[in-house]
Design a protein around this motif. Sequence first.
Motif, PDB file in Angstrom:
ATOM      1  N   THR A 319       3.147  19.119  -5.588  1.00  0.00           N
ATOM      2  CA  THR A 319       4.576  18.998  -5.279  1.00  0.00           C
ATOM      3  C   THR A 319       4.905  17.641  -4.651  1.00  0.00           C
ATOM      4  N   PRO A 320       6.173  17.218  -4.736  1.00  0.00           N
ATOM      5  CA  PRO A 320       6.584  15.984  -4.052  1.00  0.00           C
ATOM      6  C   PRO A 320       6.275  16.017  -2.558  1.00  0.00           C
ATOM      7  N   SER A 321       6.428  17.172  -1.934  1.00  0.00           N
ATOM      8  CA  SER A 321       6.144  17.300  -0.504  1.00  0.00           C
ATOM      9  C   SER A 321       4.669  17.055  -0.208  1.00  0.00           C
ATOM     10  N   GLN A 322       3.793  17.591  -1.064  1.00  0.00           N
ATOM     11  CA  GLN A 322       2.367  17.353  -0.891  1.00  0.00           C
ATOM     12  C   GLN A 322       2.029  15.876  -1.043  1.00  0.00           C
ATOM     13  N   LEU A 323       2.572  15.273  -2.087  1.00  0.00           N
ATOM     14  CA  LEU A 323       2.337  13.849  -2.321  1.00  0.00           C
ATOM     15  C   LEU A 323       2.790  13.014  -1.130  1.00  0.00           C
ATOM     16  N   ASN A 324       3.935  13.373  -0.594  1.00  0.00           N
ATOM     17  CA  ASN A 324       4.464  12.647   0.555  1.00  0.00           C
ATOM     18  C   ASN A 324       3.559  12.801   1.774  1.00  0.00           C
ATOM     19  N   SER A 325       3.056  14.006   2.001  1.00  0.00           N
ATOM     20  CA  SER A 325       2.164  14.249   3.140  1.00  0.00           C
ATOM     21  C   SER A 325       0.874  13.451   3.006  1.00  0.00           C
ATOM     22  N   TRP A 346       1.150   7.550  -4.999  1.00  0.00           N
ATOM     23  CA  TRP A 346       1.507   8.968  -4.774  1.00  0.00           C
ATOM     24  C   TRP A 346       2.960   9.072  -4.318  1.00  0.00           C
ATOM     25  N   SER A 347       3.342   8.164  -3.440  1.00  0.00           N
ATOM     26  CA  SER A 347       4.709   8.186  -2.911  1.00  0.00           C
ATOM     27  C   SER A 347       5.728   7.929  -4.023  1.00  0.00           C
ATOM     28  N   LYS A 348       5.419   6.978  -4.879  1.00  0.00           N
ATOM     29  CA  LYS A 348       6.318   6.669  -5.996  1.00  0.00           C
ATOM     30  C   LYS A 348       6.458   7.883  -6.916  1.00  0.00           C
ATOM     31  N   LYS A 349       5.338   8.577  -7.129  1.00  0.00           N
ATOM     32  CA  LYS A 349       5.354   9.777  -7.960  1.00  0.00           C
ATOM     33  C   LYS A 349       6.232  10.853  -7.334  1.00  0.00           C
ATOM     34  N   SER A 350       6.234  10.947  -6.010  1.00  0.00           N
ATOM     35  CA  SER A 350       7.025  11.975  -5.325  1.00  0.00           C
ATOM     36  C   SER A 350       8.521  11.776  -5.521  1.00  0.00           C
ATOM     37  N   ASN A 356      14.783  11.915  -2.226  1.00  0.00           N
ATOM     38  CA  ASN A 356      14.972  12.477  -0.898  1.00  0.00           C
ATOM     39  C   ASN A 356      14.774  11.379   0.147  1.00  0.00           C
ATOM     40  N   PRO A 357      15.627  11.283   1.179  1.00  0.00           N
ATOM     41  CA  PRO A 357      15.514  10.189   2.145  1.00  0.00           C
ATOM     42  C   PRO A 357      14.164  10.140   2.855  1.00  0.00           C
ATOM     43  N   MET A 358      13.564  11.309   3.148  1.00  0.00           N
ATOM     44  CA  MET A 358      12.261  11.314   3.808  1.00  0.00           C
ATOM     45  C   MET A 358      11.195  10.709   2.897  1.00  0.00           C
ATOM     46  N   LEU A 359      11.258  11.038   1.606  1.00  0.00           N
ATOM     47  CA  LEU A 359      10.290  10.495   0.659  1.00  0.00           C
ATOM     48  C   LEU A 359      10.508   9.001   0.455  1.00  0.00           C
ATOM     49  N   ILE A 360      11.768   8.594   0.434  1.00  0.00           N
ATOM     50  CA  ILE A 360      12.086   7.170   0.297  1.00  0.00           C
ATOM     51  C   ILE A 360      11.575   6.395   1.505  1.00  0.00           C
ATOM     52  N   ASP A 361      11.740   6.962   2.685  1.00  0.00           N
ATOM     53  CA  ASP A 361      11.270   6.329   3.921  1.00  0.00           C
ATOM     54  C   ASP A 361       9.767   6.081   3.867  1.00  0.00           C
ATOM     55  N   THR A 362       9.013   7.055   3.364  1.00  0.00           N
ATOM     56  CA  THR A 362       7.560   6.883   3.220  1.00  0.00           C
ATOM     57  C   THR A 362       7.255   5.738   2.270  1.00  0.00           C
ATOM     58  N   TYR A 363       7.928   5.705   1.145  1.00  0.00           N
ATOM     59  CA  TYR A 363       7.704   4.658   0.147  1.00  0.00           C
ATOM     60  C   TYR A 363       8.018   3.273   0.736  1.00  0.00           C
ATOM     61  N   ALA A 364       9.116   3.182   1.462  1.00  0.00           N
ATOM     62  CA  ALA A 364       9.500   1.908   2.075  1.00  0.00           C
ATOM     63  C   ALA A 364       8.465   1.452   3.092  1.00  0.00           C
ATOM     64  N   ASN A 365       7.980   2.371   3.904  1.00  0.00           N
ATOM     65  CA  ASN A 365       6.979   2.019   4.916  1.00  0.00           C
ATOM     66  C   ASN A 365       5.676   1.541   4.288  1.00  0.00           C
ATOM     67  N   LEU A 366       5.282   2.172   3.197  1.00  0.00           N
ATOM     68  CA  LEU A 366       4.058   1.750   2.509  1.00  0.00           C
ATOM     69  C   LEU A 366       4.221   0.362   1.893  1.00  0.00           C
ATOM     70  N   LEU A 367       5.385   0.106   1.307  1.00  0.00           N
ATOM     71  CA  LEU A 367       5.659  -1.242   0.772  1.00  0.00           C
ATOM     72  C   LEU A 367       5.554  -2.278   1.884  1.00  0.00           C
ATOM     73  N   HIS A 368       6.112  -1.972   3.026  1.00  0.00           N
ATOM     74  CA  HIS A 368       6.078  -2.897   4.160  1.00  0.00           C
ATOM     75  C   HIS A 368       4.646  -3.134   4.628  1.00  0.00           C
ATOM     76  N   LYS A 369       3.849  -2.077   4.659  1.00  0.00           N
ATOM     77  CA  LYS A 369       2.463  -2.218   5.108  1.00  0.00           C
ATOM     78  C   LYS A 369       1.647  -3.077   4.152  1.00  0.00           C
ATOM     79  N   LEU A 370       2.040  -3.088   2.878  1.00  0.00           N
ATOM     80  CA  LEU A 370       1.353  -3.915   1.875  1.00  0.00           C
ATOM     81  C   LEU A 370       1.899  -5.342   1.841  1.00  0.00           C
ATOM     82  N   GLY A 371       2.877  -5.642   2.698  1.00  0.00           N
ATOM     83  CA  GLY A 371       3.435  -6.993   2.742  1.00  0.00           C
ATOM     84  C   GLY A 371       4.578  -7.210   1.782  1.00  0.00           C
ATOM     85  N   ARG A 372       5.026  -6.169   1.105  1.00  0.00           N
ATOM     86  CA  ARG A 372       6.143  -6.275   0.161  1.00  0.00           C
ATOM     87  C   ARG A 372       7.441  -5.911   0.900  1.00  0.00           C
TER      88      ARG A 372
END
Length: 414
Positions: A319-325, A346-350, A356-372
């Motif tokens: 599920t998207p929730s699992q992927l996000n976790s 995984w986040s992009k797949k979710s 969903n804003p929570m899923l988007i927030d995760t994706y944004a944070n991961l991009l930031h951690k990768l320097g993007r």
Amino acid sequence: MKKLLLLLFTLPFLAVAQDKGIAFEHNTTWEKVKAKAKAENKHIFVDAFTTWCGPCKWMAANIFPQEKVGTFFNENFVNLKIQMDETAADNDDVKSWREEAKRFAKDYKVVAYPTFLIFNPQGELVHRIVGGGEADQFIALAKDGLNPDTQYETLVKKFNANPKDKAIAQATLAAAQKAYDKETSAKAMETIITNSTQEELLSADMLKLLSKNATSPSSKAFEVIRKNQAKVDEVLGAGKAASILSIAIINSEIAPVVSRSETDIFDKTVAEVAAKYPDVNIATMVASYKPNYYARQKNWPAFRDAVQAYINMDPAKVTPSQLNSFAWAIFENCDDPACVESALAWSKKSLEAEENPMLIDTYANLLHKLGRTKEAIEWQEKALAKVDADSKAEYQATLDKMKKGEPTWVKDTE
């Protein structure tokens, strides 16, 4: 002076409010409590609690002070609290009960908290309640302790005296499960199975009962389900038998072994256990358990591999929730770029099903951690626009950190 006067006027009202709840005995002994109960022809209610138990504190603060709870318990019981642990802050009253508390734990098998014990007016244990509940629910549970037909300890005595009686076993099983008494539950379940026909065992209601009690490979319920996997799947749903059996196997023979080992013996242990149960497909449940195991071990590269293997087994069922976790666990705990790249995927797949804003927030944070960070800011702005008002401040703070080039994760200081 006004504040002092207000305090003086307030204290008596507080005392009245407290008197509405359960009145517990203080500065007494077990012999005195029993004597009072016998003289007043009341049962005895004992709250066996510890100072570190959250649910114990919740019951004391929210349930025991209620007027309807106090009315019921004060009319029917002599009430007593026993602190089962020892602390440096214990007063003389608590200290005087320490030896009695040890005896209660041993004689009455108090192993979980909170445990509430009910004794008859003669001081004999007749009922137990494990865990709390809301006021009406808790009163109902306590009422069971006043009725010989529903008193747990009374039912157990009847069962032990008539171990082959199926009807008594069924009543005992229901009560034992409420009391978290695994040993008695297993005995009662064995009696029910032994005294049931094959047709009865494979009925929908019985299979549901068996599925709840097949908690160990040594149990009779496990044996019945193992021998009738096709029928279980037919009645309860495809794959249900393997799921029930796998959970019992993992909890009994895999998790205890791998958690105690100082080295990684996960795959070796699984292979050895799987060989013992060639007719049980444990692969799916093992794949589901494996990420949790490596997360507890804080082995994040292994966690990443375990998650990916789990996803690859059947991507459509994740599920998207699992992927996000999974993705957020990597974001918070792993700085390895390879791990973070996997988490980003995984986040992009979710986000494919919905943004969903929570899923988007995760994706944004991961991009930031990768320097993007430029992309991260764009996605975080999307999340901020979609999130509810209560969370906007938190999302805005994350966005502000991104714009300043600051990490949005806790940096490892070791």
